[in-house]
Design a protein around this motif. Structure first.
Motif, PDB file in Angstrom:
ATOM      1  N   GLU A  35     -25.163 -17.441 -47.297  1.00  0.00           N
ATOM      2  CA  GLU A  35     -25.442 -16.363 -46.350  1.00  0.00           C
ATOM      3  C   GLU A  35     -25.509 -15.055 -47.106  1.00  0.00           C
ATOM      4  O   GLU A  35     -24.885 -14.892 -48.148  1.00  0.00           O
ATOM      5  CB  GLU A  35     -24.407 -16.320 -45.229  1.00  0.00           C
ATOM      6  CG  GLU A  35     -22.998 -16.030 -45.674  1.00  0.00           C
ATOM      7  CD  GLU A  35     -21.987 -16.066 -44.548  1.00  0.00           C
ATOM      8  OE1 GLU A  35     -21.651 -14.982 -44.022  1.00  0.00           O
ATOM      9  OE2 GLU A  35     -21.541 -17.162 -44.201  1.00  0.00           O
ATOM     10  N   THR A  37     -25.273 -10.765 -46.858  1.00  0.00           N
ATOM     11  CA  THR A  37     -24.689  -9.678 -46.080  1.00  0.00           C
ATOM     12  C   THR A  37     -24.804  -8.390 -46.879  1.00  0.00           C
ATOM     13  O   THR A  37     -24.891  -8.414 -48.097  1.00  0.00           O
ATOM     14  CB  THR A  37     -23.211  -9.977 -45.718  1.00  0.00           C
ATOM     15  OG1 THR A  37     -22.731  -8.965 -44.843  1.00  0.00           O
ATOM     16  CG2 THR A  37     -22.332 -10.066 -46.941  1.00  0.00           C
ATOM     17  N   ASP A  59     -11.610 -20.404 -48.840  1.00  0.00           N
ATOM     18  CA  ASP A  59     -12.742 -19.917 -48.055  1.00  0.00           C
ATOM     19  C   ASP A  59     -12.464 -18.508 -47.535  1.00  0.00           C
ATOM     20  O   ASP A  59     -13.330 -17.629 -47.582  1.00  0.00           O
ATOM     21  CB  ASP A  59     -13.012 -20.837 -46.862  1.00  0.00           C
ATOM     22  CG  ASP A  59     -13.134 -22.294 -47.239  1.00  0.00           C
ATOM     23  OD1 ASP A  59     -12.359 -22.771 -48.096  1.00  0.00           O
ATOM     24  OD2 ASP A  59     -13.991 -22.973 -46.669  1.00  0.00           O
ATOM     25  N   ARG A  60     -11.245 -18.306 -47.034  1.00  0.00           N
ATOM     26  CA  ARG A  60     -10.879 -16.988 -46.506  1.00  0.00           C
ATOM     27  C   ARG A  60     -10.809 -15.945 -47.620  1.00  0.00           C
ATOM     28  O   ARG A  60     -11.217 -14.797 -47.422  1.00  0.00           O
ATOM     29  CB  ARG A  60      -9.552 -17.073 -45.746  1.00  0.00           C
ATOM     30  CG  ARG A  60      -9.679 -17.861 -44.444  1.00  0.00           C
ATOM     31  CD  ARG A  60      -8.473 -17.726 -43.538  1.00  0.00           C
ATOM     32  NE  ARG A  60      -7.232 -18.103 -44.169  1.00  0.00           N
ATOM     33  CZ  ARG A  60      -6.759 -19.350 -44.233  1.00  0.00           C
ATOM     34  NH1 ARG A  60      -7.456 -20.339 -43.715  1.00  0.00           N
ATOM     35  NH2 ARG A  60      -5.608 -19.606 -44.809  1.00  0.00           N
ATOM     36  N   ARG A  63     -14.434 -15.090 -48.453  1.00  0.00           N
ATOM     37  CA  ARG A  63     -15.028 -14.218 -47.420  1.00  0.00           C
ATOM     38  C   ARG A  63     -14.472 -12.795 -47.536  1.00  0.00           C
ATOM     39  O   ARG A  63     -15.217 -11.821 -47.415  1.00  0.00           O
ATOM     40  CB  ARG A  63     -14.751 -14.795 -46.030  1.00  0.00           C
ATOM     41  CG  ARG A  63     -15.514 -14.085 -44.955  1.00  0.00           C
ATOM     42  CD  ARG A  63     -15.726 -14.927 -43.718  1.00  0.00           C
ATOM     43  NE  ARG A  63     -16.463 -16.145 -43.924  1.00  0.00           N
ATOM     44  CZ  ARG A  63     -17.791 -16.231 -44.065  1.00  0.00           C
ATOM     45  NH1 ARG A  63     -18.510 -15.136 -44.038  1.00  0.00           N
ATOM     46  NH2 ARG A  63     -18.389 -17.388 -44.217  1.00  0.00           N
ATOM     47  N   ALA A  66     -16.299 -11.123 -50.384  1.00  0.00           N
ATOM     48  CA  ALA A  66     -17.664 -10.760 -49.990  1.00  0.00           C
ATOM     49  C   ALA A  66     -17.666  -9.540 -49.072  1.00  0.00           C
ATOM     50  O   ALA A  66     -18.498  -8.635 -49.226  1.00  0.00           O
ATOM     51  CB  ALA A  66     -18.337 -11.947 -49.308  1.00  0.00           C
ATOM     52  N   GLU A  67     -16.729  -9.487 -48.132  1.00  0.00           N
ATOM     53  CA  GLU A  67     -16.641  -8.338 -47.228  1.00  0.00           C
ATOM     54  C   GLU A  67     -16.331  -7.061 -47.987  1.00  0.00           C
ATOM     55  O   GLU A  67     -16.888  -5.994 -47.685  1.00  0.00           O
ATOM     56  CB  GLU A  67     -15.573  -8.591 -46.165  1.00  0.00           C
ATOM     57  CG  GLU A  67     -15.942  -9.666 -45.167  1.00  0.00           C
ATOM     58  CD  GLU A  67     -14.766 -10.131 -44.321  1.00  0.00           C
ATOM     59  OE1 GLU A  67     -13.622  -9.639 -44.516  1.00  0.00           O
ATOM     60  OE2 GLU A  67     -14.988 -11.002 -43.447  1.00  0.00           O
ATOM     61  N   LEU A  78     -23.115 -15.045 -50.393  1.00  0.00           N
ATOM     62  CA  LEU A  78     -21.906 -15.877 -50.346  1.00  0.00           C
ATOM     63  C   LEU A  78     -22.380 -17.319 -50.326  1.00  0.00           C
ATOM     64  O   LEU A  78     -23.044 -17.745 -49.370  1.00  0.00           O
ATOM     65  CB  LEU A  78     -21.080 -15.543 -49.099  1.00  0.00           C
ATOM     66  CG  LEU A  78     -19.820 -16.361 -48.854  1.00  0.00           C
ATOM     67  CD1 LEU A  78     -18.791 -16.145 -49.968  1.00  0.00           C
ATOM     68  CD2 LEU A  78     -19.218 -16.010 -47.497  1.00  0.00           C
ATOM     69  N   THR A  80     -21.722 -21.659 -51.528  1.00  0.00           N
ATOM     70  CA  THR A  80     -20.820 -22.710 -51.964  1.00  0.00           C
ATOM     71  C   THR A  80     -21.221 -23.157 -53.367  1.00  0.00           C
ATOM     72  O   THR A  80     -22.388 -23.124 -53.734  1.00  0.00           O
ATOM     73  CB  THR A  80     -20.849 -23.909 -50.998  1.00  0.00           C
ATOM     74  OG1 THR A  80     -22.199 -24.346 -50.838  1.00  0.00           O
ATOM     75  CG2 THR A  80     -20.252 -23.551 -49.655  1.00  0.00           C
ATOM     76  N   GLU A 177      -5.609 -12.272 -48.844  1.00  0.00           N
ATOM     77  CA  GLU A 177      -6.938 -11.771 -48.494  1.00  0.00           C
ATOM     78  C   GLU A 177      -7.029 -10.266 -48.771  1.00  0.00           C
ATOM     79  O   GLU A 177      -8.033  -9.790 -49.312  1.00  0.00           O
ATOM     80  CB  GLU A 177      -7.243 -12.064 -47.035  1.00  0.00           C
ATOM     81  CG  GLU A 177      -7.426 -13.538 -46.745  1.00  0.00           C
ATOM     82  CD  GLU A 177      -7.590 -13.808 -45.268  1.00  0.00           C
ATOM     83  OE1 GLU A 177      -8.398 -13.116 -44.610  1.00  0.00           O
ATOM     84  OE2 GLU A 177      -6.904 -14.719 -44.757  1.00  0.00           O
ATOM     85  N   ARG A 181      -9.513  -8.368 -51.426  1.00  0.00           N
ATOM     86  CA  ARG A 181     -10.379  -7.238 -51.058  1.00  0.00           C
ATOM     87  C   ARG A 181     -10.163  -6.064 -52.020  1.00  0.00           C
ATOM     88  O   ARG A 181     -11.121  -5.464 -52.497  1.00  0.00           O
ATOM     89  CB  ARG A 181     -10.079  -6.780 -49.627  1.00  0.00           C
ATOM     90  CG  ARG A 181     -10.681  -7.624 -48.564  1.00  0.00           C
ATOM     91  CD  ARG A 181     -10.475  -7.014 -47.172  1.00  0.00           C
ATOM     92  NE  ARG A 181     -10.881  -7.948 -46.164  1.00  0.00           N
ATOM     93  CZ  ARG A 181     -10.079  -8.852 -45.597  1.00  0.00           C
ATOM     94  NH1 ARG A 181      -8.795  -8.918 -45.931  1.00  0.00           N
ATOM     95  NH2 ARG A 181     -10.540  -9.679 -44.689  1.00  0.00           N
TER      96      ARG A 181
END
Length: 194
Positions: A35, A37, A59-60, A63, A66-67, A78, A80, A177, A181
């Motif tokens: 995906e 973004t 996975d979290r 993400r 990526a955020e 993002l 796999t 997480e 970030r």
């Protein structure tokens, strides 16, 4: 006595077989997912991860990484880890998120890194695990360096071991997480501003 030994042998065989099946399942390549973004005109970044099938922790973390880059103005892919991962694309920054299995990075991530040629690209490694990731992080560092990339940092994030002693009252995986970030914001700014 012989019956007890026989039962013990069968039990050991059952445990070994169960462990082998579990390892094959969690270490097998997942179906490819990707995906995009972030702003269309932003500098390009890749966050690649192997889905953690038993808990979703990696996975979290992926993400969150990526955020963070998206929030810094990066156009983020993002994806796999696997045969279809676009390792040859001209990304300015790459974040590789790996799960720890048997004290090593997960097999799909290692296989992807073996075919990656990231000469001079900036790369950050994020090693996820329950709490014992030292060997896995060292192996991830070596695999990233073998791609020819400039490894900016390899950091570990834990699902069970505290990620920040000052934040013990908060959910530990949320702290991981948040720290992922922070890591990607810092490196995202550094790479973008240079």
């Amino acid at each position: 006595m012989r019956v007890a030994l026989r039962w013990a042998a069968w039990a050991a065989l059952g445990v070994a077989l169960g462990w082998s099946v579990l390892t094959l399942w969690v270490q097998s390549e997942a179906s490819y997912q990707a995906e995009e973004t972030g702003p269309a005109a932003g500098a390009r970044a890749l966050v690649v991860y192997h889905p953690s099938r038993e808990a979703g922790f990696g996975d979290r973390v992926a993400r969150a990484a990526a955020e963070a880059l998206r929030d810094e103005g990066w156009r983020v892919s993002l994806e796999t880890a696997g045969r279809e991962t676009k390792v040859a694309e001209p990304y300015a920054l790459i974040a590789v998120v790996s799960n720890t299995y048997n004290w090593a990075p997960d097999a799909p991530t290692v296989a992807m890194l073996q075919r990656a040629k990231w000469q001079g690209r900036k790369v950050v490694g994020l090693m996820c695990g329950a709490g014992s990731t030292e060997r896995a992080a060292r192996l991830l560092q070596e695999a990233l360096a073998a791609t020819g990339a400039e490894v900016l940092e390899v950091a570990s994030f834990w699902s069970m071991r505290p990620n920040d002693e000052a934040r013990m009252a908060e959910p530990n995986q949320q702290v991981a997480e948040d720290k992922a970030r922070e890591l990607l914001r810092r490196h995202g700014r550094r790479v973008r501003d240079n």
